[in-house]
Design an enzyme around this catalytic site. Structure first.
Site, short mmCIF file in Angstrom:
data_model
loop_
_atom_site.label_atom_id
_atom_site.label_comp_id
_atom_site.label_asym_id
_atom_site.label_seq_id
_atom_site.Cartn_x
_atom_site.Cartn_y
_atom_site.Cartn_z
N LYS A 89 0.94 -1.26 0.04
CA LYS A 89 0.01 -0.14 -0.06
C LYS A 89 1.03 1.27 -0.12
O LYS A 89 2.05 1.28 0.71
CB LYS A 89 -1.02 0.07 1.36
CG LYS A 89 -2.01 1.06 1.50
CD LYS A 89 -2.89 0.76 2.65
CE LYS A 89 -4.08 1.68 2.73
NZ LYS A 89 -4.94 1.31 3.95
N SER A 164 -10.05 0.76 3.16
CA SER A 164 -9.09 1.94 2.20
C SER A 164 -8.11 1.19 1.79
O SER A 164 -7.46 1.64 0.56
CB SER A 164 -8.40 2.82 3.27
OG SER A 164 -7.42 2.38 4.18
N SER A 188 -9.98 -1.89 7.31
CA SER A 188 -9.23 -1.43 5.80
C SER A 188 -8.62 -2.58 5.17
O SER A 188 -8.50 -2.44 4.01
CB SER A 188 -8.38 -0.04 6.03
OG SER A 188 -9.15 0.97 6.14
#
Lengths: 493, 111
Positions: A89, A164, A188
């Site tokens: 990420k 997310s 997330s």
């Protein structure tokens, strides 16, 4: 071979050949070279990523160089991830990789040091091939709040990936890498894993070092992996889940796999029936109940439980997470790094305009919510109260786990929804986290596993939680469950 | 709680948050924040066990004390290790001059 799903490929449909476990075997035996594998993988990524928008920076040159370096030496015993491609990420620091956190505020910002997880992965022979899209500063449940644009779900590109860590989730589900890393502050990783039909695991708070993870809610954040098989989750945890002197909240000891010696029979699992009453879509409830019934046949016992403080889950979470975010994000002031506004009048003007231009709407909303909760006159009623209820919740969970092995919950109330369905109403979007947040608030480990949905149906994830520190037992349980074939990565057919 | 969210309150929170809001943004956040805070209002009514009563600071202290865990929150020795070169840090600044981060004049011009 051709598939109906335009995002399908051998990487996800010949699952066993493309797990990290089998790749390591193939590379170590010399049957195939990591660089050859990468060349083909990059073609696959470049073909389908433009539509999915999962990877924001593919580091081909770096990855191939790294593969050649690995190939120049014999694989060593500790290189458990020898040659395995991994996507991270873009809120995890890796030297020279973009660490933009999907924000205009950090546009062009590149990693200056390696996060501890990166050091661990690279020592184990992994190849970081790129960074993934996300919600801005990890704030969101659908990956609709990103300066790079939305991430599309490979099962239906009209639908969200979840957030997310939507980019990391889709990268794994679409076969860009067998293992990807996200961060889980309120679900997330688990929620996008459920939406994309793969596995997502949030370890006990402190089990994986946060050093090098851009902070959102420091008492809740946890770097967490995605994978298409439980064995791969187990493998990556052996590498990244250990003590780290650079993170003072890091737990002592390390993850010790129990996958080999585990049976389902006799396990006791708690279900909070009252949580299942409202707002759950039929397909999720059906999958939830069907897995429960099937597990009973394997000798698993289900017990009805209640955790009264869960009623306040959302309030407690959003007060604490936003308070911590408002403090953590105060470092973005336009002075030393990040976006700086032009033509400002004085210091306050420089701060305010830089921040207003750099942050997106959701980030601003949460900063203001946090600032409000911490302001004089409201601190006690909101922040102080939230901390106290969080503590009550942790105690209630701990007492439940004295008698039970795991707690069983849905991961999200629905399957992946269509773009725009919830993004205009922040409260509605926040409701998507109601089942995942408790694990962050109480620091316990939790895994989202994909149920065996019918052909062509949207993926559904269900969640199991364990007591603090029992990460290995939870993974072993999920592995035993996977072996029964009652769960498994949802195919892109 | 809704009444607490006048336009002035939103402006004050934005000021504390170091955010510059347009008039339209103020209107939008006024509605949204009021709605969110109202939804969270029940929190301030939760009955707490005796040991957790008191102001937030004592609640925080209690929470920390109760949750004490040997394996958490240890201290590190305070040693300077300059593992990242100055020029690498400076490379990311919006404006620089030599080994300094260059900033615009930060004090308002005197009138």
């Amino acid at each position: 071979m051709s598939y109906k799903n335009q995002f399908s490929s051998v990487y996800v449909n010949e699952l066993k050949e493309h797990t990290a476990m089998s790749l390591v075997k193939t590379f170590c035996s010399g049957e195939r070279k990591p660089s050859q594998y990468l060349e083909q993988l990059f073609e696959h990524i470049e073909r389908i990523n433009p539509e999915l928008n999962a990877i924001t920076s593919l580091q081909k040159e770096y990855a191939l160089l790294r593969a050649k370096e690995l190939e120049a030496k014999k694989p060593e015993a500790h290189q458990m991830l020898y040659g395995v491609p991994i996507v991270i990420k873009e809120n995890i620091q890796k030297v020279d990789f973009p660490v933009e956190c999907a924000s205009k505020m950090l546009k062009g910002y590149r990693g200056q040091f390696n996060a501890t997880v990166i050091e661990s992965l690279e020592n184990a022979g992994a190849i970081i091939i790129g960074s993934a899209n996300m919600d801005e500063f990890a704030m969101g449940s659908a990956n609709e709040h990103s300066s790079h644009g939305v991430v599309r779900n490979p099962h239906d590109p009209k639908r969200v990936s979840g957030g997310s860590s939507g980019g990391s989730s889709v990268a794994c589900a679409a076969g860009f890498a067998p293992i990807t890393l996200g961060s889980d502050t309120g679900g997330s990783v688990r929620e996008p894993a459920a939406f994309c039909g793969i596995y997502g695991f949030k370890p006990t708070y402190g089990r994986v070092s946060r050093y090098g993870l851009v902070a959102f809610g420091s008492s809740l954040d946890q770097i967490s992996p995605f994978a298409r098989s439980v064995e791969d989750l187990d493998l990556v945890l052996k590498v990244i889940a250990h003590e780290d002197p650079l993170d003072s909240t890091s737990l002592r000891g390390c993850y010790e796999s129990q996958i080999e010696k585990y049976t389902l029979k006799g396990k006791k699992i708690g279900v909070i029936r009252s949580l299942l009453k409202a707002g759950l879509d039929d397909n999720v409830l059906q999958e939830f109940q069907s897995l429960e019934e099937n597990l009973k046949k394997y000798g698993v016992e289900f017990v009805d439980i209640e955790i009264p403080s869960l009623e306040h889950t959302l309030s407690v979470y959003y007060v604490i997470a936003c308070a911590e975010a408002s403090s953590n994000l105060s470092r973005y002031d336009g002075i030393r790094f990040g976006h700086r506004a032009e033509g400002t009048e004085d210091l306050n003007d420089l701060y305010s305009k830089s921040r207003s231009e750099g942050f997106g709407a959701e980030v601003k909303r949460r900063i203001m919510l946090g600032t409000f909760a911490l302001s004089a006159g409201y601190y006690d009623a909101f922040y102080g109260r939230a901390l106290a209820v969080r503590d009550m919740m942790a105690k209630e969970f701990a007492s439940v786990f004295e008698k039970l092995d795991f707690i069983y919950m849905p991961t999200a109330p629905t399957s992946a929804f269509k773009f725009g369905e919830n993004s205009h109403d922040p409260l509605k979007e926040y409701l998507y986290d109601v089942f995942t947040i408790p694990a962050n608030l109480t620091g316990i480990p939790a895994i989202s596993v994909p149920t065996k949905v019918g052909m062509g149906c949207l993926p559904v994830g269900v969640q199991f939680m364990a007591a603090k520190g029992r990460d290995a037992e939870l993974i072993a349980f999920a592995s035993a469950l996977e072996k029964t074939k009652l769960i498994g990565t949802t195919a892109l057919v | 709680m809704t009444t607490d969210f006048s336009r002035e309150s939103v402006k004050r929170i934005a000021e504390l948050s170091r955010l510059h809001l347009s008039e339209d943004e103020i209107t939008q956040y006024q509605k949204e924040l009021a709605k969110i805070i109202q939804a969270f209002n029940a929190l301030s009514q939760v009955p707490l066990p005796k040991e957790l009563l008191g102001d937030a600071r004592s609640a925080l202290g209690m929470a920390k004390g109760i949750g004490a865990d040997d394996s958490l929150s240890r201290m590190c020795s305070d040693e300077a290790k300059n593992s990242i070169a100055t020029h690498d840090f400076l490379a990311q600044s919006p404006d620089r001059e030599g080994v300094f981060v260059r900033v615009p004049a930060i004090l308002a011009s005197s009138t």
